[in-house]
Design an enzyme around this catalytic site. Sequence first.
Site, PDB file in Angstrom:
ATOM      1  N   GLU A   1      -0.921 -10.559   3.044  1.00 52.84           N
ATOM      2  CA  GLU A   1      -0.703  -9.677   4.196  1.00 52.84           C
ATOM      3  C   GLU A   1      -1.052 -10.384   5.498  1.00 52.84           C
ATOM      4  O   GLU A   1      -0.335 -10.276   6.493  1.00 52.84           O
ATOM      5  CB  GLU A   1      -1.538  -8.409   4.046  1.00 52.84           C
ATOM      6  CG  GLU A   1      -1.042  -7.470   2.960  1.00 52.84           C
ATOM      7  CD  GLU A   1      -1.985  -6.307   2.716  1.00 52.84           C
ATOM      8  OE1 GLU A   1      -1.537  -5.319   2.098  1.00 52.84           O
ATOM      9  OE2 GLU A   1      -3.153  -6.372   3.116  1.00 52.84           O
TER      10      GLU A   1
ATOM     11  N   ASP B   1      -6.812  -0.014   5.869  1.00 50.54           N
ATOM     12  CA  ASP B   1      -7.823   0.857   5.277  1.00 50.54           C
ATOM     13  C   ASP B   1      -8.683   1.510   6.353  1.00 50.54           C
ATOM     14  O   ASP B   1      -9.191   2.613   6.166  1.00 50.54           O
ATOM     15  CB  ASP B   1      -8.699   0.057   4.314  1.00 50.54           C
ATOM     16  CG  ASP B   1      -7.898  -0.510   3.156  1.00 50.54           C
ATOM     17  OD1 ASP B   1      -7.177   0.260   2.500  1.00 50.54           O
ATOM     18  OD2 ASP B   1      -7.973  -1.730   2.922  1.00 50.54           O
TER      19      ASP B   1
ATOM     20  N   ASP C   1       2.627  -2.993   8.427  1.00 55.70           N
ATOM     21  CA  ASP C   1       1.710  -2.901   7.300  1.00 55.70           C
ATOM     22  C   ASP C   1       0.709  -1.776   7.546  1.00 55.70           C
ATOM     23  O   ASP C   1       0.562  -1.292   8.674  1.00 55.70           O
ATOM     24  CB  ASP C   1       0.962  -4.228   7.122  1.00 55.70           C
ATOM     25  CG  ASP C   1       0.493  -4.458   5.693  1.00 55.70           C
ATOM     26  OD1 ASP C   1       0.494  -3.492   4.898  1.00 55.70           O
ATOM     27  OD2 ASP C   1       0.104  -5.606   5.373  1.00 55.70           O
ATOM     28  N   GLY C   2       0.039  -1.363   6.497  1.00 56.09           N
ATOM     29  CA  GLY C   2      -0.971  -0.330   6.601  1.00 56.09           C
ATOM     30  C   GLY C   2      -2.348  -0.918   6.848  1.00 56.09           C
ATOM     31  O   GLY C   2      -2.501  -2.124   7.073  1.00 56.09           O
TER      32      GLY C   2
ATOM     33  N   GLY D   1       0.799  -1.209   0.000  1.00 50.08           N
ATOM     34  CA  GLY D   1       0.000   0.000   0.000  1.00 50.08           C
ATOM     35  C   GLY D   1       0.835   1.263   0.000  1.00 50.08           C
ATOM     36  O   GLY D   1       2.063   1.232  -0.023  1.00 50.08           O
ATOM     37  N   SER D   2       0.149   2.409   0.033  1.00 48.79           N
ATOM     38  CA  SER D   2       0.829   3.699  -0.095  1.00 48.79           C
ATOM     39  C   SER D   2       1.597   4.104   1.155  1.00 48.79           C
ATOM     40  O   SER D   2       2.639   4.756   1.057  1.00 48.79           O
ATOM     41  CB  SER D   2      -0.189   4.784  -0.447  1.00 48.79           C
ATOM     42  OG  SER D   2      -1.190   4.887   0.558  1.00 48.79           O
ATOM     43  N   THR D   3       1.120   3.729   2.334  1.00 51.38           N
ATOM     44  CA  THR D   3       1.792   4.134   3.574  1.00 51.38           C
ATOM     45  C   THR D   3       3.090   3.368   3.778  1.00 51.38           C
ATOM     46  O   THR D   3       4.062   3.914   4.314  1.00 51.38           O
ATOM     47  CB  THR D   3       0.857   3.932   4.777  1.00 51.38           C
ATOM     48  OG1 THR D   3      -0.393   4.560   4.502  1.00 51.38           O
ATOM     49  CG2 THR D   3       1.445   4.555   6.037  1.00 51.38           C
TER      50      THR D   3
ATOM     51  N   LYS E   1      -7.869   7.048   8.569  1.00 52.39           N
ATOM     52  CA  LYS E   1      -8.181   5.625   8.770  1.00 52.39           C
ATOM     53  C   LYS E   1      -8.646   5.316  10.188  1.00 52.39           C
ATOM     54  O   LYS E   1      -8.952   4.164  10.500  1.00 52.39           O
ATOM     55  CB  LYS E   1      -6.942   4.783   8.431  1.00 52.39           C
ATOM     56  CG  LYS E   1      -6.271   5.122   7.111  1.00 52.39           C
ATOM     57  CD  LYS E   1      -7.224   4.963   5.940  1.00 52.39           C
ATOM     58  CE  LYS E   1      -6.586   5.390   4.617  1.00 52.39           C
ATOM     59  NZ  LYS E   1      -5.437   4.577   4.247  1.00 52.39           N
TER      60      LYS E   1
END
Length: 274
Positions: free
Chosen positions: A145, A126, A123-124, A68-70, A163
Site C-alpha cells: 500500500e 485504520d 486507499d482506506g 480493505g473493506s472500504t 476512523k
Amino acid sequence: MRTLLFSTATLSERDLHRYQNVTPLKHVSLFRSPSSRHGMAEEAKKLAGYAAVDNHVQNNQVVGVGSGSTIVYAVDRLAERVRQEKLNIVCVPTSFQARQLILQHGLTLSDLDRHPELDVAIDGADEVDAALTLIKGGGGCLTQEKIVAGCAKHFIVIADFRKDSSVLGQQWKKGVPIEVIPMAYVPVSRTIAKRFGGEAVLRMAVSKAGPVVTDNSNFILDWKFEHTHNWKEVNIAIKMIPGVVETGLFVGMAERVYFGMEDGNVGVRDPPVN
C-alpha cells in the site's frame, strides 16, 4: 473538516464534484444499536468511496487500488463509471485482495513494472489524525500500500466516521502494524519496546495455526504505543531497525481524506496549512 451533503439513494447517479458549494451541515449523533451502527458504517464507507472516485478519477488514468473493506465500494463505483462513461482506466493493485477485485469487475489490471507512475491512488485507513497522519495495515498489506501510494501523483484516502481521530490511538486500539522479516521479529519487538515504550506483539492468524503471513511472506508486529509521538521521527527510526520492512505509519502522504459520516454526509479533510 468541511461537510458535503449527498443523497445515498441517488449517489450512484451523480458526480460528487458538483456539490462543492453545498452549505455545510451540523453532524447529528444519535443512540443506535450495534447492528444499526454497523449498517451505517457500511453506508458511510460507500459514501466515501464514491466521493473519491467521482472527484479524482478521470479518463485515461492509471489508478492505484487500495485494500480493505472500504475500497470495495470505491472499486464498485470505478467499474460503474468505466461501463457508463466508457473510461479508459488501468488499475494497479496493492494486494492479492485488490487484484481479485480488479479482475472480478472486469477492469484492466497492471503493475508497477508497466506503470511505475500512477495518476492517483485510492486507499482506506485504520485511523486518521488531524494532520492526516494515517495508521494502515490492519489488513496486513501496508508495504505494498505504501509503495503504490508513493508512486502516485495524488494519494486519496477513504474512511468511515469511526476512523476519524484528533490524535492517533484515540479510536484505533490495535497499534501500529510493522512488517518484519520472520527471523527478526523477536529482536525487533524488543528494540521497539525498549526505545519507544509500549509493546510490539506478533500478529497471530485466525483461520490458520501460527502468525499472519503477508503477501510478501513476512510477519507483522502490532506496536501498541503508550502515548503520542512525533510520528515522522518515530517512523524513520523504526524503519532503521534491522529486520523491519515497513511501518503502517503514513506521514505526509495523504492529499485528502473523505469521511463517510453517520448522518449521511461526506466530510472532507485536507492537510493543515503550516
